[in-house]
Design an enzyme around this catalytic site. Structure first.
Site, mmCIF file in Angstrom:
data_model
loop_
_atom_site.group_PDB
_atom_site.id
_atom_site.type_symbol
_atom_site.label_atom_id
_atom_site.label_comp_id
_atom_site.label_asym_id
_atom_site.label_seq_id
_atom_site.Cartn_x
_atom_site.Cartn_y
_atom_site.Cartn_z
ATOM 1 N N TYR A 184 33.165 32.941 -2.218
ATOM 2 C CA TYR A 184 33.271 31.481 -2.221
ATOM 3 C C TYR A 184 34.600 31.126 -1.569
ATOM 4 O O TYR A 184 35.681 31.470 -2.084
ATOM 5 C CB TYR A 184 33.224 30.869 -3.635
ATOM 6 C CG TYR A 184 33.600 29.402 -3.557
ATOM 7 C CD1 TYR A 184 32.782 28.495 -2.865
ATOM 8 C CD2 TYR A 184 34.805 28.911 -4.080
ATOM 9 C CE1 TYR A 184 33.149 27.178 -2.711
ATOM 10 C CE2 TYR A 184 35.166 27.586 -3.925
ATOM 11 C CZ TYR A 184 34.334 26.724 -3.242
ATOM 12 O OH TYR A 184 34.698 25.418 -3.071
ATOM 13 N N GLY A 236 -7.444 -5.133 12.443
ATOM 14 C CA GLY A 236 -8.138 -6.299 12.963
ATOM 15 C C GLY A 236 -8.995 -5.859 14.142
ATOM 16 O O GLY A 236 -8.551 -5.087 14.985
ATOM 17 N N ARG A 259 29.069 24.179 3.886
ATOM 18 C CA ARG A 259 29.131 22.801 3.378
ATOM 19 C C ARG A 259 30.019 21.917 4.245
ATOM 20 O O ARG A 259 30.735 22.401 5.130
ATOM 21 C CB ARG A 259 29.599 22.843 1.919
ATOM 22 C CG ARG A 259 28.560 23.503 1.004
ATOM 23 C CD ARG A 259 29.067 23.679 -0.400
ATOM 24 N NE ARG A 259 29.601 22.455 -0.957
ATOM 25 C CZ ARG A 259 30.420 22.400 -2.010
ATOM 26 N NH1 ARG A 259 30.782 23.543 -2.616
ATOM 27 N NH2 ARG A 259 30.878 21.259 -2.458
ATOM 28 N N ARG A 269 0.806 -1.217 0.000
ATOM 29 C CA ARG A 269 0.000 0.000 0.000
ATOM 30 C C ARG A 269 0.848 1.280 0.000
ATOM 31 O O ARG A 269 0.345 2.356 -0.258
ATOM 32 C CB ARG A 269 -0.948 -0.015 1.221
ATOM 33 C CG ARG A 269 -2.058 -1.051 1.110
ATOM 34 C CD ARG A 269 -2.710 -1.357 2.443
ATOM 35 N NE ARG A 269 -1.920 -2.288 3.262
ATOM 36 C CZ ARG A 269 -2.294 -2.759 4.438
ATOM 37 N NH1 ARG A 269 -3.449 -2.377 4.958
ATOM 38 N NH2 ARG A 269 -1.534 -3.606 5.107
HETATM 39 C C1 UD1 Z 1 -1.917 -6.401 11.248
HETATM 40 C C2 UD1 Z 1 -2.832 -7.322 12.058
HETATM 41 C C3 UD1 Z 1 -4.073 -6.549 12.452
HETATM 42 C C4 UD1 Z 1 -3.695 -5.312 13.218
HETATM 43 C C5 UD1 Z 1 -2.669 -4.457 12.477
HETATM 44 C C6 UD1 Z 1 -2.119 -3.393 13.406
HETATM 45 C C7 UD1 Z 1 -2.475 -9.595 11.196
HETATM 46 C C8 UD1 Z 1 -3.002 -10.640 10.330
HETATM 47 N N1 UD1 Z 1 -3.188 -8.470 11.247
HETATM 48 O O1 UD1 Z 1 -2.614 -6.026 10.069
HETATM 49 O O2 UD1 Z 1 -4.936 -7.377 13.231
HETATM 50 O O3 UD1 Z 1 -4.857 -4.544 13.526
HETATM 51 O O4 UD1 Z 1 -1.562 -5.257 12.044
HETATM 52 O O5 UD1 Z 1 -1.288 -2.488 12.726
HETATM 53 O O6 UD1 Z 1 -1.474 -9.777 11.852
HETATM 54 N N2 UD1 Z 1 4.756 -8.954 7.971
HETATM 55 C C9 UD1 Z 1 5.776 -9.871 7.829
HETATM 56 N N3 UD1 Z 1 5.548 -10.971 7.074
HETATM 57 C C10 UD1 Z 1 4.375 -11.239 6.490
HETATM 58 C C11 UD1 Z 1 3.323 -10.298 6.638
HETATM 59 C C12 UD1 Z 1 3.549 -9.159 7.390
HETATM 60 O O7 UD1 Z 1 6.854 -9.677 8.355
HETATM 61 O O8 UD1 Z 1 4.266 -12.288 5.850
HETATM 62 C C13 UD1 Z 1 5.014 -7.741 8.762
HETATM 63 C C14 UD1 Z 1 4.877 -6.461 7.979
HETATM 64 O O9 UD1 Z 1 6.123 -6.071 7.444
HETATM 65 C C15 UD1 Z 1 4.363 -5.467 9.032
HETATM 66 C C16 UD1 Z 1 3.658 -6.334 10.024
HETATM 67 O O10 UD1 Z 1 4.060 -7.668 9.798
HETATM 68 O O11 UD1 Z 1 5.427 -4.798 9.672
HETATM 69 C C17 UD1 Z 1 2.143 -6.240 9.888
HETATM 70 O O12 UD1 Z 1 1.787 -6.573 8.572
HETATM 71 P P1 UD1 Z 1 0.711 -5.744 7.771
HETATM 72 O O13 UD1 Z 1 0.545 -6.349 6.442
HETATM 73 O O14 UD1 Z 1 0.989 -4.306 7.871
HETATM 74 O O15 UD1 Z 1 -0.583 -6.106 8.641
HETATM 75 P P2 UD1 Z 1 -1.928 -5.293 8.783
HETATM 76 O O16 UD1 Z 1 -2.794 -5.575 7.620
HETATM 77 O O17 UD1 Z 1 -1.644 -3.891 9.106
HETATM 78 CA CA CA Z 2 0.243 -2.633 9.280
#
Ligand code: UD1
Ligand code: CA
Length: 452
Positions: free
Chosen positions: A364, A138, A331, A15
């Site tokens: 300068y 969530g 600078r 996004r």
């Molecule tokens: C997630 C939560 C949601 C919560 C929100 C809060 C889940 C399924 N949902 O949603 O309930 O309200 O955060 O901000 O957990 N990431 C990984 N690997 C992956 C997927 C994600 O490392 O495979 C990391 C992303 O880089 C990010 C974090 O996990 O830093 C959260 O992922 P994101 O996709 O932003 O989750 P949300 O849809 O915001």
């Molecule tokens: Ca998030």
């Protein structure tokens, strides 16, 4: 109790529509994941492990002082945690799980949360927040007795669930052993076909464990950054927090809305910051200064009683009592000595300017070592570059450089020397000598004026 931290930062950040991994986007001058790491360290975490995937190489290069785990495919937050399982085989106690995209969460709030978990009998505690607009988060579904039932993702929520404003902040504390004992049971039968970490909570409950939900005091701290407008909102919130702290410590900020101060900047008491001013990176400013309007400082060290307006200064040092501007460019590699005055349209690069020297207009000065008490006339230029190499100029104490002088480096102007206006100096000027290097004026009385 032992506390370790796992930070989820492997997501693509779709996004954001960016080539840069989401967690490296800067908020108030620092990659957002850096804030999360610092807060974890502040609450007493023993080690920080960051799960990376998208843009992993760049994240590893940028972020230091943590361990990394690679999640090859981003199959969801539960899968991200599972990919770090091996890091925890020896671990006992609790793991704090944070998302790399929630930089506003303060260490104070996080401490209240980890304390609440440690003082409970819960196998897991999730941080929740009451959001004015819960879209995208969530939703927290509670039982009739108020205890946590489950979390439903925005994309899976029905119309009634979508009305709930209490959301999952994406911050959890788990008993390490119990977490990894249940995590593999999480499935991906949902709207996104992902393995959701919150789904481990009802699984733990079904195993007879207690699961807690701890509501954050300030919902603003829990905002997750998923797109550029949330990035701007987070930046603004952190900036206001920083400016508030500075004002509480005795700094005047005339207009906080048009002042941009990075999180690590230090500013002394009774310094006044005028509008439209950007103070970035590791800049340190002393007391009783007047900075702005329209100043940009980047990684500057500035003494006490310094006045700067309408200028850009970066990677340099300004000592006490200096006056700069308007329209000065300082600078990298420059040190401006005490009580120096630099005026309109002056550029100084990789130079040392001695105490009390004056560069009032249109100069300068590059690759120069200037003594103290030097007066540099308008339009003076150090010719430091021959197209291949840069050369240095030295100017002794109390020298006087006449207007429109060219100093062709390498060249030395001795202490107390005087250079006639309009000179092009190609040879050293001994101390106290007068150097004049320009064509002599000729006045011709009888000449053929073609206009007549
Ligand atoms: C997630 C939560 C949601 C919560 C929100 C809060 C889940 C399924 N949902 O949603 O309930 O309200 O955060 O901000 O957990 N990431 C990984 N690997 C992956 C997927 C994600 O490392 O495979 C990391 C992303 O880089 C990010 C974090 O996990 O830093 C959260 O992922 P994101 O996709 O932003 O989750 P949300 O849809 O915001
Ligand atoms: Ca998030």
């Amino acid at each position: 109790m032992n506390l370790e931290t796992l930070i989820l930062a492997a997501g693509k950040g779709t996004r954001m529509k960016s080539k840069l991994p989401k967690v490296l986007h800067k908020v108030c001058g620092k990659p957002m994941v850096q804030y999360v790491i610092e807060s974890a360290k502040e609450v007493g975490s023993m080690r920080e492990i960051v799960v990376i995937g998208s843009g992993a190489e760049l994240v590893e290069k940028t972020i230091t002082g943590v361990e990394f785990v690679i999640q090859k495919e981003q199959l969801g937050t539960a899968h991200a945690v599972l990919s770090a399982k091996e890091k925890f085989t020896e671990s006992k106690g609790n793991v704090l799980i944070l998302c790399g995209d929630t930089p506003l969460l303060t260490a104070e709030s996080l401490k209240k949360f980890t304390d609440a978990h440690e003082n409970s009998n819960c196998a897991a505690t999730v941080l929740t927040a009451e959001m004015p607009d819960a879209t995208g988060y969530g939703r927290v579904i509670r039982e009739a007795d108020g205890s946590l039932k489950k979390i439903v993702e925005d994309k899976d929520a029905n119309d009634d669930e979508k009305k709930i404003r209490e959301v999952n902040a994406g911050v959890y504390c788990f008993d390490i052993q119990k977490l990894f004992g249940a995590l593999e049971e999480v499935g991906n039968d949902n709207a996104q076909g992902e393995y959701y970490l919150p789904d481990v909570l009802p699984i733990l409950k079904a195993k007879g464990e207690q699961v807690g939900a701890f509501k954050a005091e300030y919902c603003i701290e829990t905002i997750g950054i998923n797109n550029r407008s949330q990035l701007a909102a987070a930046d603004k919130a952190l900036r206001m927090r920083k400016e508030q702290a500075l004002m509480e410590a005795g700094v005047t900020i005339i207009d906080p809305n048009t002042t941009f101060i990075d999180g690590d900047v230090v500013i002394g008491q009774d310094t006044i910051i005028y509008p439209n001013t950007y103070i970035e990176g590791k800049t340190v400013i002393g007391e009783d200064c007047e900075i702005g309007p329209n100043v940009r400082f980047s990684n500057m060290t500035v003494g006490n009683g310094v006045k700067v307006q309408f200028s850009y200064c970066h990677e340099a040092e300004i000592l006490d009592g200096v006056t700069l501007g308007p329209y000065v460019h300082i600078r990298p590699g420059t040190t401006i000595g005490e009580n120096v005055k630099i005026g309109n349209f002056v550029e100084v690069k990789n130079s040392n300017i001695g105490d009390g020297s004056k560069l009032p207009h249109l100069q300068y000065i590059g690759d120069t070592d200037m003594g103290s008490g030097v007066n540099v006339g308008c339009g003076t230029v150090t010719c430091n570059y021959d197209g291949k190499k840069k050369y240095r100029t030295t100017i002794g104490d109390n020298a006087f450089i006449g207007c429109n002088t060219n100093l062709v480096a390498p060249v030395n102007v001795g202490e107390g020397a005087y250079i006639g206006a309009g000179s092009t100096i190609t040879k050293d000027v001994p101390r106290n000598n007068l150097a004049v290097a320009r064509a002599k004026q000729v006045n011709i009385e009888v000449w053929n004026d073609k206009r007549k």
